[in-house]
Design a protein around this motif. Structure first.
Motif, PDB file in Angstrom:
ATOM      1  N   THR A 100       0.846  -1.206   0.000  1.00  0.00           N
ATOM      2  CA  THR A 100       0.000   0.000   0.000  1.00  0.00           C
ATOM      3  C   THR A 100       0.876   1.249   0.000  1.00  0.00           C
ATOM      4  O   THR A 100       0.565   2.243   0.646  1.00  0.00           O
ATOM      5  N   ASP A 101       1.972   1.219  -0.759  1.00  0.00           N
ATOM      6  CA  ASP A 101       2.827   2.399  -0.869  1.00  0.00           C
ATOM      7  C   ASP A 101       2.105   3.442  -1.712  1.00  0.00           C
ATOM      8  O   ASP A 101       1.653   3.139  -2.820  1.00  0.00           O
ATOM      9  N   PRO A 102       1.970   4.674  -1.235  1.00  0.00           N
ATOM     10  CA  PRO A 102       1.157   5.675  -1.930  1.00  0.00           C
ATOM     11  C   PRO A 102       1.527   5.840  -3.403  1.00  0.00           C
ATOM     12  O   PRO A 102       2.704   5.873  -3.772  1.00  0.00           O
ATOM     13  N   ASP A 103       0.505   5.933  -4.244  1.00  0.00           N
ATOM     14  CA  ASP A 103       0.660   6.146  -5.680  1.00  0.00           C
ATOM     15  C   ASP A 103      -0.623   6.833  -6.166  1.00  0.00           C
ATOM     16  O   ASP A 103      -1.591   6.986  -5.404  1.00  0.00           O
ATOM     17  N   HIS A 104      -0.642   7.247  -7.404  1.00  0.00           N
ATOM     18  CA  HIS A 104      -1.819   7.881  -8.005  1.00  0.00           C
ATOM     19  C   HIS A 104      -2.316   9.065  -7.159  1.00  0.00           C
ATOM     20  O   HIS A 104      -3.518   9.235  -6.939  1.00  0.00           O
ATOM     21  N   LEU A 105      -1.378   9.864  -6.678  1.00  0.00           N
ATOM     22  CA  LEU A 105      -1.779  10.996  -5.850  1.00  0.00           C
ATOM     23  C   LEU A 105      -2.501  12.063  -6.663  1.00  0.00           C
ATOM     24  O   LEU A 105      -3.121  12.970  -6.089  1.00  0.00           O
ATOM     25  N   ASP A 106      -2.439  11.974  -8.001  1.00  0.00           N
ATOM     26  CA  ASP A 106      -3.265  12.854  -8.833  1.00  0.00           C
ATOM     27  C   ASP A 106      -4.741  12.526  -8.658  1.00  0.00           C
ATOM     28  O   ASP A 106      -5.604  13.374  -8.875  1.00  0.00           O
ATOM     29  N   ILE A 107      -5.036  11.287  -8.257  1.00  0.00           N
ATOM     30  CA  ILE A 107      -6.413  10.860  -8.000  1.00  0.00           C
ATOM     31  C   ILE A 107      -6.760  11.030  -6.518  1.00  0.00           C
ATOM     32  O   ILE A 107      -7.809  11.568  -6.166  1.00  0.00           O
ATOM     33  N   TYR A 108      -5.870  10.579  -5.639  1.00  0.00           N
ATOM     34  CA  TYR A 108      -6.177  10.508  -4.211  1.00  0.00           C
ATOM     35  C   TYR A 108      -5.824  11.775  -3.433  1.00  0.00           C
ATOM     36  O   TYR A 108      -6.422  12.049  -2.389  1.00  0.00           O
TER      37      TYR A 108
END
Length: 458
Positions: free
Chosen positions: A189-197
């Protein structure tokens, strides 16, 4: 719309790896299947040969007549398609049933036992491993994978009798919230897609909500030590796994002469001398999760042992193209810092006495902006790093965000270079390599066959 009412299916964004698996499902059912994609590819050409009608121009007039009946046509689109896309606008304005790919998969998890694999990374490999384990066992399965299985030459497996469906659960755009898993693995669950989240906290909350969707009587198999804490329904069992500890783990690991063997430790039944058909160190942990899922659903010890030994991997996932005494060359889809770090560590473990060179094409401006320091840190584990320009995919450029952000933060101990993607082949011709890996989720992989040819000619 009920599945029984559908006579034709139209895909807006037909050439994506996940979309094509759904297309094949409906082709197998004998329906009219058509769609649009921006760019022809080997995959779209294959789909056309299998009976799908695909065009490559954004033009409503090119939509087949059979797919212009709202009462009997299901439209499936990928979130990567802009909302103003002419064909999508046409379907929306004319009252068609329009679903995301994930909604269709969600329907299948309501009618089958969904074995779902979620995580920032590792889900394609673990889901394809589990699909192979199940398919070659007495249980069999259907499967919708995020990559082309080398065992089957496709990203889709169909069974006429199995109640199981193996699904890669994608967190992008919260797609996995449409699923209702019978059991699920969460690899990371390493953060990714921070453009969405937007934030790390929102990303972790999305995974926590996903765990609530696992059906009563089912199970969650989660990698030990994740920051995200699950919140499952009453009656859902929770198991932990990792390479070295947890309810499911490996012991007596032997890495020698190009082979990897280990003992599988399980609360159900331990299995000695499991040999990896794709002997890469990270596949020990990937194999643990896939075996745990398959074992919990009834695979026997001999089926698991045989399945792991015959697993052939996935295209573009640590995908060896050349492996001889002169050169080692592979392609790896790794496009998140943690994936790149794992790729580097695995290669350095396998080839400790050789120089390892990575050519990396960053994927997305937002991901580069959010994680350029982490990318630089991960890439610094290679001996040499060659960076190309960013692959934009669905995004517009962001001022000040270029590959130089990563380049400038690489360790001073790493030999480094920046080149244009179009100059990659000339670069390969001008150099000799011990171990060369092409990294990223963009279109640099299109050069892989030519790179292999150049290296073989040397």
């Amino acid at each position: 719309m009920e599945l029984k009412d559908i006579k034709s299916v139209y895909f807006v964004g037909a050439g994506g790896i996940g979309m094509s698996a759904i297309a094949r499902y409906f082709l197998h059912k004998g329906l009219k299947v058509a769609g649009y994609d921006k760019t022809p590819s080997e995959l779209t050409h294959t789909l056309e040969k299998e009976g799908m009608d695909i065009h490559y121009e954004e033009n409503v007039q090119l939509i087949p007549a059979a797919c212009k009946e709202p009462a009997s046509t299901l439209v499936i689109y990928t979130p990567a398609i802009p909302s103003k896309h002419a064909e999508l606008v046409y379907f929306r304005e004319n009252g068609f049933e329009i679903q995301k790919r994930a909604q269709v998969l969600g329907t299948l998890t309501r009618t089958h036992k969904g074995l779902c694999f979620a995580g920032t990374h590792g889900k394609t490999t673990t889901s394809s491993m589990c699909a192979h384990l199940m398919h070659q066992s007495h249980l069999d399965c259907n499967a919708f994978l995020g990559g082309i299985s080398k065992n089957y030459g496709t990203n889709y497996i169909l069974s006429d009798h199995s109640d199981f469906v193996v699904i890669e659960a994608d967190e992008f755009d919260r797609s996995f919230h449409w699923l209702r898993p019978w059991m699920s693995v969460i690899t990371s669950t390493d953060p990714d897609h921070l453009d969405i989240y937007g934030t790390k906290e929102a990303y972790l909350e999305s995974f926590r909500h996903y765990t609530e969707l696992i059906q009563k009587g089912g199970a969650l198999i989660i990698r030990k030590g994740l920051e995200m804490k699950p919140n499952v329904q009453e009656g859902v069992r929770i198991y932990e796994y990792s390479r070295d500890e947890g309810d499911f783990h490996a012991e007596n690991i032997r890495i020698q002469n190009g082979t990897i063997t280990f003992d599988f430790i399980s609360p159900i039944e331990n299995i000695k001398d499991v040999e990896l058909g794709q002997p890469i160190p990270i596949n020990i942990e990937n194999g643990i999760s896939a075996m745990a899922m398959a074992q919990l659903n009834g695979c026997t010890a001999e089926e698991l042992r045989n399945g792991m030994k015959t697993y052939g991997g996935v295209d573009r996932r640590f995908d060896f193209k050349i492996k001889d005494n002169r050169h080692v060359f592979l392609s790896d889809y790794a496009h998140h810092p943690k994936e790149i770090l794992q790729s580097a560590k695995s290669l350095k473990e396998l080839y400790a006495d050789k120089k390892v060179t990575a050519i990396f094409q960053p994927h997305l401006y937002t991901r580069t902006r959010d994680f350029y320091k982490e990318f630089a840190e991960a890439l610094s584990h290679f001996d040499e790093v060659v960076l190309t320009e960013i692959y934009p995919a669905r995004e517009e450029p962001i001022p000040g965000v270029t590959s130089e952000l990563i380049y400038d933060n690489l360790s001073p101990n790493v030999k480094k270079q920046m080149i244009k993607k179009d100059d990659v082949l000339d670069f390969v011709k001008s150099r000799d390599f011990d171990v060369l890996v092409v990294l990223g989720a963009g279109n640099l992989d299109n050069y892989v066959p030519e790179i292999a040819k150049i290296l073989n000619e040397k």
